[in-house]
Motif scaffolding. Structure first.
Motif, PDB file in Angstrom:
ATOM      1  N   ALA A  68     -31.916   3.579  -1.054  1.00  0.00           N
ATOM      2  CA  ALA A  68     -32.477   2.967  -2.264  1.00  0.00           C
ATOM      3  C   ALA A  68     -33.276   1.705  -1.955  1.00  0.00           C
ATOM      4  O   ALA A  68     -34.106   1.283  -2.771  1.00  0.00           O
ATOM      5  CB  ALA A  68     -31.367   2.644  -3.263  1.00  0.00           C
ATOM      6  N   ALA A  69     -33.069   1.106  -0.788  1.00  0.00           N
ATOM      7  CA  ALA A  69     -33.853  -0.077  -0.405  1.00  0.00           C
ATOM      8  C   ALA A  69     -35.331   0.253  -0.260  1.00  0.00           C
ATOM      9  O   ALA A  69     -36.170  -0.646  -0.204  1.00  0.00           O
ATOM     10  CB  ALA A  69     -33.326  -0.661   0.911  1.00  0.00           C
ATOM     11  N   PHE A  70     -35.640   1.551  -0.244  1.00  0.00           N
ATOM     12  CA  PHE A  70     -37.026   1.985  -0.045  1.00  0.00           C
ATOM     13  C   PHE A  70     -37.629   2.605  -1.293  1.00  0.00           C
ATOM     14  O   PHE A  70     -38.683   3.231  -1.239  1.00  0.00           O
ATOM     15  CB  PHE A  70     -37.088   2.934   1.161  1.00  0.00           C
ATOM     16  N   GLY A  71     -36.948   2.412  -2.432  1.00  0.00           N
ATOM     17  CA  GLY A  71     -37.563   2.702  -3.722  1.00  0.00           C
ATOM     18  C   GLY A  71     -37.349   4.078  -4.307  1.00  0.00           C
ATOM     19  O   GLY A  71     -37.888   4.379  -5.370  1.00  0.00           O
ATOM     20  N   GLY A  72     -36.589   4.948  -3.650  1.00  0.00           N
ATOM     21  CA  GLY A  72     -36.402   6.293  -4.178  1.00  0.00           C
ATOM     22  C   GLY A  72     -35.272   7.021  -3.491  1.00  0.00           C
ATOM     23  O   GLY A  72     -34.382   6.405  -2.906  1.00  0.00           O
ATOM     24  N   ASN A  73     -35.308   8.355  -3.545  1.00  0.00           N
ATOM     25  CA  ASN A  73     -34.213   9.159  -3.006  1.00  0.00           C
ATOM     26  C   ASN A  73     -34.485   9.672  -1.589  1.00  0.00           C
ATOM     27  O   ASN A  73     -33.778  10.544  -1.102  1.00  0.00           O
ATOM     28  CB  ASN A  73     -33.893  10.323  -3.939  1.00  0.00           C
ATOM     29  N   ASN A  74     -35.506   9.137  -0.941  1.00  0.00           N
ATOM     30  CA  ASN A  74     -35.749   9.468   0.468  1.00  0.00           C
ATOM     31  C   ASN A  74     -36.685   8.427   1.077  1.00  0.00           C
ATOM     32  O   ASN A  74     -37.259   7.603   0.369  1.00  0.00           O
ATOM     33  CB  ASN A  74     -36.344  10.879   0.612  1.00  0.00           C
ATOM     34  N   VAL A  75     -36.798   8.484   2.385  1.00  0.00           N
ATOM     35  CA  VAL A  75     -37.872   7.772   3.089  1.00  0.00           C
ATOM     36  C   VAL A  75     -38.844   8.861   3.531  1.00  0.00           C
ATOM     37  O   VAL A  75     -38.522   9.674   4.395  1.00  0.00           O
ATOM     38  CB  VAL A  75     -37.354   6.983   4.301  1.00  0.00           C
ATOM     39  N   PRO A  76     -40.023   8.912   2.924  1.00  0.00           N
ATOM     40  CA  PRO A  76     -40.926  10.033   3.170  1.00  0.00           C
ATOM     41  C   PRO A  76     -41.633   9.930   4.516  1.00  0.00           C
ATOM     42  O   PRO A  76     -41.587   8.901   5.202  1.00  0.00           O
ATOM     43  CB  PRO A  76     -41.929   9.925   2.017  1.00  0.00           C
ATOM     44  N   LEU A  77     -42.296  11.028   4.873  1.00  0.00           N
ATOM     45  CA  LEU A  77     -43.053  11.115   6.109  1.00  0.00           C
ATOM     46  C   LEU A  77     -44.533  11.251   5.781  1.00  0.00           C
ATOM     47  O   LEU A  77     -44.937  12.182   5.075  1.00  0.00           O
ATOM     48  CB  LEU A  77     -42.600  12.332   6.926  1.00  0.00           C
ATOM     49  N   ALA A 127     -28.784  11.810  -9.158  1.00  0.00           N
ATOM     50  CA  ALA A 127     -28.072  10.977 -10.126  1.00  0.00           C
ATOM     51  C   ALA A 127     -27.359   9.823  -9.425  1.00  0.00           C
ATOM     52  O   ALA A 127     -27.355   8.681  -9.915  1.00  0.00           O
ATOM     53  CB  ALA A 127     -27.075  11.823 -10.919  1.00  0.00           C
ATOM     54  N   GLU A 128     -26.766  10.101  -8.271  1.00  0.00           N
ATOM     55  CA  GLU A 128     -26.078   9.043  -7.525  1.00  0.00           C
ATOM     56  C   GLU A 128     -27.070   8.007  -7.012  1.00  0.00           C
ATOM     57  O   GLU A 128     -26.800   6.796  -7.059  1.00  0.00           O
ATOM     58  CB  GLU A 128     -25.293   9.667  -6.372  1.00  0.00           C
ATOM     59  N   ILE A 129     -28.224   8.463  -6.535  1.00  0.00           N
ATOM     60  CA  ILE A 129     -29.231   7.521  -6.056  1.00  0.00           C
ATOM     61  C   ILE A 129     -29.832   6.729  -7.212  1.00  0.00           C
ATOM     62  O   ILE A 129     -30.112   5.527  -7.081  1.00  0.00           O
ATOM     63  CB  ILE A 129     -30.328   8.261  -5.274  1.00  0.00           C
ATOM     64  N   VAL A 131     -27.707   3.818  -7.792  1.00  0.00           N
ATOM     65  CA  VAL A 131     -27.877   2.790  -6.763  1.00  0.00           C
ATOM     66  C   VAL A 131     -29.188   2.033  -6.962  1.00  0.00           C
ATOM     67  O   VAL A 131     -29.245   0.813  -6.772  1.00  0.00           O
ATOM     68  CB  VAL A 131     -27.843   3.421  -5.354  1.00  0.00           C
ATOM     69  N   LEU A 132     -30.247   2.735  -7.357  1.00  0.00           N
ATOM     70  CA  LEU A 132     -31.535   2.076  -7.570  1.00  0.00           C
ATOM     71  C   LEU A 132     -31.433   0.976  -8.621  1.00  0.00           C
ATOM     72  O   LEU A 132     -32.036  -0.092  -8.482  1.00  0.00           O
ATOM     73  CB  LEU A 132     -32.591   3.100  -7.992  1.00  0.00           C
ATOM     74  N   VAL A 133     -30.653   1.207  -9.655  1.00  0.00           N
ATOM     75  CA  VAL A 133     -30.441   0.175 -10.671  1.00  0.00           C
ATOM     76  C   VAL A 133     -29.714  -1.019 -10.061  1.00  0.00           C
ATOM     77  O   VAL A 133     -30.086  -2.175 -10.281  1.00  0.00           O
ATOM     78  CB  VAL A 133     -29.639   0.746 -11.862  1.00  0.00           C
ATOM     79  N   ALA A 134     -28.697  -0.736  -9.253  1.00  0.00           N
ATOM     80  CA  ALA A 134     -27.924  -1.816  -8.630  1.00  0.00           C
ATOM     81  C   ALA A 134     -28.737  -2.586  -7.598  1.00  0.00           C
ATOM     82  O   ALA A 134     -28.433  -3.740  -7.290  1.00  0.00           O
ATOM     83  CB  ALA A 134     -26.670  -1.240  -7.983  1.00  0.00           C
TER      84      ALA A 134
END
Length: 224
Positions: free
Chosen positions: A124-133, A204-206, A209-212
């Motif tokens: 979530a430190a990277f703004g979404g549900n993955n770190v894209p390529l 949903a879990e991510i 975390v994004l809110v937190a």
């Protein structure tokens, strides 16, 4: 996307860019002069010069380039990656710092052309549900700039196919923090395949975390 205030063009800012480069190598997040960092300032962008060993950098060696158009043909030569730095600053006015490096574990995933899924909540430190390529393109090319702008439209970090990694920051310290977190995520994801397979967190879990994470991470010195 709300533009962030540019960083001041002072010796303190210029030295902070140098310090980030030195820390990257000291913490084994980069090798040699392959990394680069830039900060948006009033009237342009400050970026590290091309090919100068980090220990030889001085505040005056930082190169100023425009937000659009070509750098000046005279004076110090900016990093060869200046085009995608320039493109990222235009595409993400909310993030005044762009940091690029070749961290070992990120680079392994990059050459395997694998994004990082939600194997850990720190994604979530990277703004979404993955770190894209980001798709592969020659360094310094318009194609790489376009790939980076597209993939980072709603993310604060990405891997770059057969290349390395790039993160964005509200401050220099926060960009460096994200780079360290990204390398840790890459290592965790790679090691999770030893004797098993990573269990991926749900959207949903991510989202929870994004809110937190809205105020997570290091603060600027002026905020403390």
């Amino acid at each position: 996307m709300t533009p962030a205030n540019p960083l001041p063009d002072t010796r303190v800012t210029r030295q902070a860019l140098i310090d980030a480069c030195l820390r990257m190598n000291d913490r084994h997040l980069n090798q040699g002069t392959s990394g680069n960092i830039s900060a948006r300032i009033d009237g342009g962008i400050l970026i590290t010069p091309s090919g100068v060993p980090y220990e030889d950098l001085t505040p005056d060696a930082m190169v100023t380039i425009p937000l659009t158009g070509l750098p000046a043909s005279n004076g110090p030569k900016p990093s060869s990656e200046w085009p995608f730095h320039q493109g990222m600053h235009r595409a993400r006015p909310d993030m005044p710092v762009v940091l690029h490096a070749h961290p070992p574990y990120c680079s392994v995933l990059a050459v395997q052309r694998r994004a990082i899924p939600a194997c850990h909540y720190m994604i979530a430190a990277f703004g979404g549900n993955n770190v894209p390529l980001a798709d592969y393109a020659l360094f310094g090319s318009p194609e790489l700039c376009a790939n980076m702008a597209q993939i980072m439209a709603d993310r604060h970090g990405c891997l770059m196919a057969n290349h390395g990694a790039t993160v964005l920051g509200e401050t220099i310290d926060k960009a460096f923090w994200r780079l360290e977190e990204l390398e840790t995520l890459a290592r965790t994801y790679l090691f999770s395949s030893i004797g098993g397979e990573a269990v991926i967190l749900s959207d949903a879990e991510i989202a929870e975390v994004l809110v937190a994470f809205q105020d997570y991470g290091p603060r600027a010195a002026s905020d403390t």
